[in-house]
Design an enzyme around this catalytic site. Structure first.
Site, PDB file in Angstrom:
ATOM      1  N   HIS A  59      -6.941  -1.902   5.454  1.00  0.00           N
ATOM      2  CA  HIS A  59      -6.109  -0.642   5.945  1.00  0.00           C
ATOM      3  C   HIS A  59      -6.469   0.633   5.996  1.00  0.00           C
ATOM      4  CE1 HIS A  59      -2.284   0.783   7.876  1.00  0.00           C
ATOM      5  NE2 HIS A  59      -1.744   1.015   6.819  1.00  0.00           N
TER       6      HIS A  59
ATOM      7  N   ASP B 171       5.995   4.607   4.719  1.00  0.00           N
ATOM      8  CA  ASP B 171       7.040   3.440   5.301  1.00  0.00           C
ATOM      9  C   ASP B 171       6.992   2.301   4.421  1.00  0.00           C
ATOM     10  OD1 ASP B 171       4.357   3.353   6.478  1.00  0.00           O
ATOM     11  OD2 ASP B 171       5.032   2.046   7.959  1.00  0.00           O
TER      12      ASP B 171
ATOM     13  N   ASP C 133       0.132  -3.983   5.952  1.00  0.00           N
ATOM     14  CA  ASP C 133      -0.619  -3.298   7.194  1.00  0.00           C
ATOM     15  C   ASP C 133      -2.159  -3.641   7.043  1.00  0.00           C
ATOM     16  OD1 ASP C 133       1.952  -2.176   7.848  1.00  0.00           O
ATOM     17  OD2 ASP C 133       1.080   0.060   7.643  1.00  0.00           O
TER      18      ASP C 133
ATOM     19  N   HIS D  78       1.000  -1.309   0.108  1.00  0.00           N
ATOM     20  CA  HIS D  78       0.062   0.064  -0.121  1.00  0.00           C
ATOM     21  C   HIS D  78       0.777   1.413   0.057  1.00  0.00           C
ATOM     22  CE1 HIS D  78       0.861  -0.557   4.157  1.00  0.00           C
ATOM     23  NE2 HIS D  78       0.523   0.652   4.495  1.00  0.00           N
TER      24      HIS D  78
ATOM     25  N   HIS E  28       7.003  -4.934  11.745  1.00  0.00           N
ATOM     26  CA  HIS E  28       6.386  -3.418  11.862  1.00  0.00           C
ATOM     27  C   HIS E  28       5.603  -3.461  12.989  1.00  0.00           C
ATOM     28  CE1 HIS E  28       3.326  -0.474  10.460  1.00  0.00           C
ATOM     29  NE2 HIS E  28       3.831  -0.503   9.123  1.00  0.00           N
TER      30      HIS E  28
HETATM   31 ZN   LIG Z   1       2.989   0.733   7.832  1.00  0.00          ZN
HETATM   32 ZN   LIG Z   2       0.370   1.753   6.482  1.00  0.00          ZN
END
Ligand SMILES: [Zn+2]
Ligand SMILES: [Zn+2]
Length: 255
Positions: free
Chosen positions: A127, A41, A150, A37, A220
């Site tokens: 997410h 990060d 995520d 995505h 993460h």
């Molecule tokens: Zn992330």
């Molecule tokens: Zn994210």
């Protein structure tokens, strides 16, 4: 993911090319990039990884996959680096990176890519507010590995990860977060936002158990950089909910 002599990268956070070098991997061995995505990060070094691989020893095509607007991002990144690219083509006789890099935009789950080494499938995960966000599953001759990206606990991810050897999953530690956000005026709203888009330590254990994976690798970590959150803390939070092998992920860890 390293399969034979090919390298496949899931997400391109800050320093991904450097981490590959530190891991002893050749940038030119890059064959695929899978972006889950478009949070920085996960994608800040997407273009840099490709450009640095090209400037190193990349000679074979590289496919990239991820949510829209991945094609536009790829195009615009190459345009931004036009001076370097034109110089190296003229000066060093390199191939045009635009012909080596093939970006593909994903809008739904399903089979993403298949080559002689690996089959890659994706699932749409949860997410918000980023839609779509993806998890990826790699099936190779000797192993199956799933990367959550995520997400909050996701039925589609559990389905994708069913019976996999390894699940690499994001995790957050709610007690530490609650302490962090306690002084924020919108603490309750912030807490809900985190719960809507990420997975707690207890939840990740349940997800891994439900999917029936052999090994769960945590990565993460949210919050990051909190010295009080030792491996033992993460392990104690997840272990009651998952009976398989539990690995606390660290930079450059090899699984
Ligand atoms: Zn992330
Ligand atoms: Zn994210």
């Amino acid at each position: 993911m390293v399969v034979g002599d090919a390298v496949y990268v899931v997400d391109c956070g800050n320093g991904v090319a450097r981490q590959l070098a530190l891991a002893g991997l050749r940038l030119g061995a890059l064959r695929g990039v899978f972006v889950t995505h478009h949070h920085s990060d996960h994608n800040a070094d997407y273009g840099n990884l490709l450009l640095l691989a090209w400037a190193a020893d990349l000679r074979s095509p590289v496919g990239t996959w991820g949510p829209p607007p991945l094609k536009r991002m790829t195009r615009q990144f190459l345009r931004m680096n036009d001076v370097d690219i034109r110089t190296r083509i003229a000066d060093e006789g390199r191939a045009d990176p635009a012909t080596l890099i093939r970006a593909h935009e994903l809008r739904a789950g399903g089979e993403v890519m298949r080559d002689e080494r690996v089959r890659v499938r994706a699932a749409v995960v949860e997410h918000p507010p980023l839609r779509p966000a993806f998890a990826y599953r790699f099936d190779s001759a000797d192993r199956s590995v799933v990367f959550s990206g995520d997400t909050r606990p996701s039925a589609a991810l559990i389905e994708l990860a069913r019976g996999a050897d390894v699940l690499v999953h994001e995790v957050m530690y709610l007690p530490a977060l609650e302490k962090l956000i306690a002084s924020e005026p919108q603490a309750a709203r912030l807490r809900q936002h985190l719960l809507d888009s990420h997975t707690t330590a207890e939840q990740v254990g349940r997800v891994a158990s439900e999917a029936g994976v052999k090994t769960l690798v945590l990565n993460h970590f949210v919050p990051g950089g909190d010295a009080a959150l030792t491996d033992a803390v993460w392990r104690a939070a997840v272990a009651p909910h998952f009976k398989g092998e539990l690995v606390i992920g660290r930079d450059l860890l090899e699984v």
